[in-house]
Write a protein that holds these residues in place. Structure first.
Motif, PDB file in Angstrom:
ATOM      1  N   THR A  34       0.807  -1.212   0.000  1.00 58.22           N
ATOM      2  CA  THR A  34       0.000   0.000   0.000  1.00 58.22           C
ATOM      3  C   THR A  34       0.845   1.268   0.000  1.00 58.22           C
ATOM      4  O   THR A  34       0.540   2.219  -0.706  1.00 58.22           O
ATOM      5  N   PHE A  35       1.919   1.288   0.763  1.00 64.26           N
ATOM      6  CA  PHE A  35       2.654   2.540   0.959  1.00 64.26           C
ATOM      7  C   PHE A  35       3.944   2.641   0.162  1.00 64.26           C
ATOM      8  O   PHE A  35       4.539   3.701   0.095  1.00 64.26           O
ATOM      9  N   ASN A  36       4.410   1.562  -0.419  1.00 65.24           N
ATOM     10  CA  ASN A  36       5.584   1.614  -1.301  1.00 65.24           C
ATOM     11  C   ASN A  36       5.514   0.428  -2.251  1.00 65.24           C
ATOM     12  O   ASN A  36       4.671  -0.435  -2.116  1.00 65.24           O
TER      13      ASN A  36
END
Length: 156
Positions: A62-64
């Motif tokens: 989700t974040f990277n």
């Protein structure tokens, strides 16, 4: 109808009813063969090589983009009942900052957790109007504009 015809008709009906109750099995996602997974070597295999060997991942982190997930699920459903999950396999491939595989993790159905969905709704500001209020609520709200002495329209 003769007796053999009745027996044949009953057998056809029983076959149709039996076929209606057989489960529908569906395979979703990318089922990875263990031979292909063995080709992935932490510290040596790059992102491009992973994509060439395993294909496009089911989802990314989700974040990277340093974790790729390959998810496979097999479900079965009988008639109108809710489908049940028979098996689920997930592979997480983690990459370091240079795009080389840092680790490979495998999960199965025992590692999964059920998530309960919340059916609540966020309340909105304002008055809840009933059916009748909505139907006749605007009667009397629209007044003719009053004229002032100067000829301009006044407040409504």
């Amino acid at each position: 109808m003769t007796v053999p015809t009745k027996i044949l008709a009953a057998a056809v009906c029983a076959g149709l009813f039996g076929a209606a109750c057989s489960p529908i099995v569906q395979q979703h996602g990318n089922l990875i063969a263990s031979e292909k997974l063995n080709e992935i070597r932490p510290g040596a295999t790059t992102k491009d090589e992973v994509q060439r060997i395993l294909g496009t991942p089911s989802t990314l982190s989700t974040f990277n983009d340093r974790s790729w997930y390959y998810v496979s699920r097999r479900t079965s459903q009988v008639a109108f009942f809710a489908p049940s999950t028979e098996s689920q396999e997930s592979v997480a491939i983690d990459f370091d900052t240079s795009g080389v595989v840092a680790g490979v993790r495998q999960f199965d159905l025992r590692d999964s957790k059920s998530v309960e969905l919340v059916a609540r709704q966020t309340p909105s500001v304002g008055k809840e109007l009933g059916f009748l209020e909505q139907l006749i609520g605007n009667i009397g709200k629209f007044n003719a504009a009053r004229r002032t002495d100067s000829g301009n329209r006044g407040e409504i």
